[in-house]
Design a protein around this motif. Structure first.
Motif, mmCIF file in Angstrom:
data_model
loop_
_atom_site.group_PDB
_atom_site.id
_atom_site.type_symbol
_atom_site.label_atom_id
_atom_site.label_comp_id
_atom_site.label_asym_id
_atom_site.label_seq_id
_atom_site.Cartn_x
_atom_site.Cartn_y
_atom_site.Cartn_z
ATOM 1 N N ALA A 52 0.831 -1.209 0.000
ATOM 2 C CA ALA A 52 0.000 0.000 0.000
ATOM 3 C C ALA A 52 0.862 1.255 0.000
ATOM 4 C CB ALA A 52 -0.926 -0.027 1.210
ATOM 5 N N ASP A 53 1.984 1.249 0.761
ATOM 6 C CA ASP A 53 2.861 2.415 0.801
ATOM 7 C C ASP A 53 3.490 2.670 -0.568
ATOM 8 O OD1 ASP A 53 2.304 2.773 3.452
ATOM 9 O OD2 ASP A 53 4.106 1.714 4.174
ATOM 10 N N VAL A 54 3.998 1.584 -1.177
ATOM 11 C CA VAL A 54 4.620 1.739 -2.491
ATOM 12 C C VAL A 54 3.595 2.186 -3.523
ATOM 13 C CG1 VAL A 54 5.817 0.535 -4.351
ATOM 14 C CG2 VAL A 54 6.452 0.101 -1.965
ATOM 15 N N ALA A 55 2.383 1.627 -3.459
ATOM 16 C CA ALA A 55 1.330 2.017 -4.406
ATOM 17 C C ALA A 55 0.977 3.478 -4.243
ATOM 18 C CB ALA A 55 0.097 1.142 -4.199
ATOM 19 N N ALA A 56 1.004 3.984 -3.010
ATOM 20 C CA ALA A 56 0.718 5.407 -2.790
ATOM 21 C C ALA A 56 1.798 6.274 -3.406
ATOM 22 C CB ALA A 56 0.592 5.677 -1.283
ATOM 23 N N GLN A 57 3.075 5.831 -3.311
ATOM 24 C CA GLN A 57 4.147 6.591 -3.925
ATOM 25 C C GLN A 57 4.008 6.589 -5.451
ATOM 26 O OE1 GLN A 57 8.172 5.718 -2.457
ATOM 27 N NE2 GLN A 57 7.243 4.778 -0.611
ATOM 28 N N GLN A 78 8.746 -5.070 -6.284
ATOM 29 C CA GLN A 78 8.811 -4.778 -7.721
ATOM 30 C C GLN A 78 7.598 -3.943 -8.097
ATOM 31 O OE1 GLN A 78 8.986 -8.702 -9.539
ATOM 32 N NE2 GLN A 78 11.170 -8.467 -10.035
ATOM 33 N N VAL A 79 7.849 -3.039 -9.083
ATOM 34 C CA VAL A 79 6.737 -2.282 -9.675
ATOM 35 C C VAL A 79 6.725 -2.672 -11.150
ATOM 36 C CG1 VAL A 79 5.770 -0.021 -10.167
ATOM 37 C CG2 VAL A 79 7.019 -0.412 -8.019
ATOM 38 N N VAL A 80 5.639 -3.293 -11.575
ATOM 39 C CA VAL A 80 5.547 -3.859 -12.915
ATOM 40 C C VAL A 80 4.563 -3.029 -13.734
ATOM 41 C CG1 VAL A 80 5.048 -5.915 -14.276
ATOM 42 C CG2 VAL A 80 6.059 -6.132 -11.987
ATOM 43 N N LEU A 106 -7.447 -2.053 -10.260
ATOM 44 C CA LEU A 106 -6.946 -0.868 -9.577
ATOM 45 C C LEU A 106 -7.500 -0.812 -8.154
ATOM 46 C CD1 LEU A 106 -7.247 1.829 -12.426
ATOM 47 C CD2 LEU A 106 -5.208 0.553 -11.676
ATOM 48 N N GLY A 107 -6.608 -0.668 -7.185
ATOM 49 C CA GLY A 107 -7.014 -0.571 -5.788
ATOM 50 C C GLY A 107 -7.257 -1.890 -5.103
ATOM 51 N N GLU A 108 -7.178 -3.007 -5.865
ATOM 52 C CA GLU A 108 -7.423 -4.316 -5.254
ATOM 53 C C GLU A 108 -6.100 -5.018 -4.984
ATOM 54 O OE1 GLU A 108 -10.079 -6.622 -7.564
ATOM 55 O OE2 GLU A 108 -11.809 -5.303 -7.214
ATOM 56 N N THR A 109 -6.180 -6.043 -4.126
ATOM 57 C CA THR A 109 -4.982 -6.760 -3.693
ATOM 58 C C THR A 109 -5.182 -8.248 -3.889
ATOM 59 O OG1 THR A 109 -4.445 -5.067 -2.048
ATOM 60 C CG2 THR A 109 -3.420 -7.234 -1.765
ATOM 61 N N GLN A 110 -4.132 -8.916 -4.405
ATOM 62 C CA GLN A 110 -4.122 -10.378 -4.503
ATOM 63 C C GLN A 110 -2.958 -10.914 -3.677
ATOM 64 O OE1 GLN A 110 -3.871 -11.392 -8.659
ATOM 65 N NE2 GLN A 110 -6.004 -10.829 -9.096
ATOM 66 N N VAL A 111 -3.191 -12.052 -3.036
ATOM 67 C CA VAL A 111 -2.158 -12.688 -2.208
ATOM 68 C C VAL A 111 -1.946 -14.098 -2.718
ATOM 69 C CG1 VAL A 111 -1.467 -13.411 0.102
ATOM 70 C CG2 VAL A 111 -2.773 -11.288 -0.202
ATOM 71 N N VAL A 112 -0.696 -14.433 -3.071
ATOM 72 C CA VAL A 112 -0.366 -15.779 -3.535
ATOM 73 C C VAL A 112 0.881 -16.257 -2.802
ATOM 74 C CG1 VAL A 112 -1.391 -15.428 -5.809
ATOM 75 C CG2 VAL A 112 1.028 -14.879 -5.451
ATOM 76 N N ALA A 135 1.707 7.183 -13.388
ATOM 77 C CA ALA A 135 1.759 8.285 -14.374
ATOM 78 C C ALA A 135 1.749 7.760 -15.794
ATOM 79 C CB ALA A 135 3.009 9.137 -14.126
ATOM 80 N N ASP A 136 2.293 6.575 -16.013
ATOM 81 C CA ASP A 136 2.354 6.005 -17.346
ATOM 82 C C ASP A 136 1.277 4.952 -17.588
ATOM 83 O OD1 ASP A 136 4.592 7.581 -17.821
ATOM 84 O OD2 ASP A 136 5.961 6.046 -17.023
ATOM 85 N N GLY A 137 0.271 4.890 -16.730
ATOM 86 C CA GLY A 137 -0.798 3.910 -16.907
ATOM 87 C C GLY A 137 -0.894 2.936 -15.733
ATOM 88 N N PRO A 138 -1.733 1.926 -15.895
ATOM 89 C CA PRO A 138 -1.894 0.970 -14.791
ATOM 90 C C PRO A 138 -0.591 0.229 -14.506
ATOM 91 C CG PRO A 138 -3.643 0.737 -16.421
ATOM 92 C CD PRO A 138 -2.617 1.637 -17.048
ATOM 93 N N MET A 139 -0.342 0.013 -13.217
ATOM 94 C CA MET A 139 0.851 -0.692 -12.779
ATOM 95 C C MET A 139 0.479 -1.653 -11.650
ATOM 96 S SD MET A 139 3.679 2.381 -12.910
ATOM 97 C CE MET A 139 5.007 1.299 -13.401
ATOM 98 N N VAL A 140 1.386 -2.595 -11.409
ATOM 99 C CA VAL A 140 1.166 -3.570 -10.327
ATOM 100 C C VAL A 140 2.366 -3.519 -9.387
ATOM 101 C CG1 VAL A 140 0.870 -5.989 -9.729
ATOM 102 C CG2 VAL A 140 -0.217 -5.081 -11.787
#
Length: 464
Positions: A52-57, A78-80, A106-112, A135-140
């Motif tokens: 969540a912290d990284v996603a906010a950044q 990783q940011v993909v 977007l905004g959802e979380t998966q755990v594997v 900024a460049d589109g959807p990311m994970v």
């Protein structure tokens, strides 16, 4: 029947230890599983917070997010991008392909969970994937946390449990064995005392009563009460057998003596007097045996009754008329008609025994009074004889009791008449008691005994 081996102490210890063993085994497994699940949950939550912290950044800035120095082989980020390229990564996996393939919204979380990460040498990781709009589109954002700590914790706890398990069981077994021994010590003392009592000829000894008010104390009190009753019954039986044998021996000895004298001196024997004496002794034996059989049946099975309406006044007058002329003692009956419900045969026997007892002890007169009321009928039989001392008012109803031991036993009594009369009264739901009109040392005019028979006036009041 083959006795069970080991005794209560060993069986109780075994059962308690087995129960604790099962409980501890289940508790240990549950503890290990719960601990492992809690650790995994804690690591998963940590990974989710970091994601969540990284996603906010990523959502707030177009620059590369600050992923820190990483957590060695224990944690990575990783940011993909949408095209599958890695836009940012922790130093230890910089230049590596995405650790997993995930496409959360977007905004959802998966755990594997995965063991195919490029670090950790086959260690299992929990990976959290969170979708974010960059900024460049959807990311994970991918955050992986190693589960090595979980395995290490489990590896430490399991041996401790395996070592402590037998130690606890041994402690439980020893403690249970000691406690059960302490608890059963009074029982063993009771058993030992009962064993000694069983080997003795008397029942005077008593088992020890431990202090307190627990089950063992109550057991000891109950056993002592039972031993008291057994002693009383044994003493009564011993007296009864002795008295019965003496009562039977006396007429038998008289019969034997009469026949021995007749056999040695047949010419001098007066058969006109010997025959009636022998018959009188035989009659006495017959009455005694009949009384003994009746009391034996009463003691074993109770007194069976054939209940009908009985005119008690007619029954009393018939018995009084039978006794009045032959004995020389005047029997005076007074009172209104009285009806009870009972067995006429047994009631007649009770009245006959009471009247015969009064006639034997009376000087000149026996007074019989019938006093009926709504609840019961009182039959009062009073004589003008020597009376009964206060201390013996209850003892006269014991079997083979004679207050005057010097009195001859050939007066027709067996010593069982009053005892039988009381048994009959009790069987009909009534009572029989004695009241004194003086003492044995008083003058005849001031003395006398009063026997009071009380019978219910109806069947509803009669106790079965």
């Amino acid at each position: 029947m083959t006795p069970r081996r080991g005794g209560v102490r060993a069986r109780t210890t075994t059962a308690a230890t087995a129960a604790v063993a099962i409980f501890l085994a289940v508790a240990a497994v549950v503890f290990v599983l719960v601990q492992r699940e809690q650790l995994e949950r804690s690591l998963t939550e940590s990974a989710q917070e970091q994601a969540a912290d990284v996603a906010a950044q990523v959502a707030a800035s177009s620059t590369e997010p600050d992923l820190g120095s990483g957590g060695g082989d224990q944690s990575l980020v990783q940011v993909v991008a949408a095209d599958g390229t890695v836009a940012a990564a922790s130093p230890q996996i910089d230049g590596q392909r995405p650790v997993i393939t995930a496409d959360p919204a977007l905004g959802e979380t998966q755990v594997v969970r995965s063991q195919d990460l490029p670090i950790g040498e086959g260690q299992e990781f929990v990976v959290v994937a969170r979708g974010v709009a960059g900024a460049d589109g959807p990311m994970v954002v991918l955050v992986a946390q190693s589960l090595e700590l979980v395995e290490q914790s489990t590896a430490v706890v399991v041996p401790l449990v395996l070592i402590g398990y037998p130690i606890v069981l041994i402690a439980v077994a020893l403690t249970s064995y000691w406690l059960v021994g302490r608890a059963l010590a009074p029982v063993e003392a009771i058993r030992s005392q009962v064993s000694e009592i069983q080997g003795n000829t008397t029942l005077a000894a008593r088992v020890p009563e431990p202090p307190g008010d627990d089950e063992i104390t109550r057991l000891a009190v109950t056993m002592n009460a039972m031993l008291g009753r057994l002693q009383k019954a044994s003493d009564a039986q011993r007296r009864f057998v002795g008295d019965a044998s003496h009562e039977l021996r006396s007429p038998l000895a008289s019969i034997r003596a009469a026949h021995e004298i007749a056999a040695r001196h047949p010419d001098d024997t007066d058969w006109t007097s010997t025959g009636p004496d022998v018959l009188a002794d035989l009659d006495r034996i017959d009455r005694l045996v009949a009384d003994l059989l009746l009391l034996a049946r009463v003691d074993e099975h109770g007194l069976p009754l054939r209940v009908v309406d009985v005119d008690l006044d007619d029954l009393v007058r018939a018995e009084a008329h039978r006794l009045d002329p032959p004995t020389g003692v005047r029997v005076v009956v007074s009172g209104p008609p009285a009806r009870v419900q009972g067995d006429p045969h047994h009631l007649g026997r009770a009245v006959r025994n009471l009247l015969e007892n009064a006639v034997r002890h009376a000087s000149t007169t026996v007074t019989v009074r019938l006093v009926p009321d709504e609840q019961d009928v009182r039959l009062e039989i009073e004589d003008d004889g020597p009376g009964i001392p206060e201390a013996d008012l209850e003892r006269v109803f014991d079997r083979f009791v004679r207050l005057d031991e010097s009195r001859a036993r050939t007066d027709g009594g067996t010593g069982l008449g009053l005892a039988i009369a009381r048994e009959i009264a009790v069987a009909h739901g009534g009572t029989l008691r004695a009241e004194s009109r003086g003492t044995l040392r008083a003058e005849p005019r001031d003395t006398g005994a009063l026997l009071v028979l009380r019978l219910p006036a109806d069947a509803a009041a009669r106790q079965r």
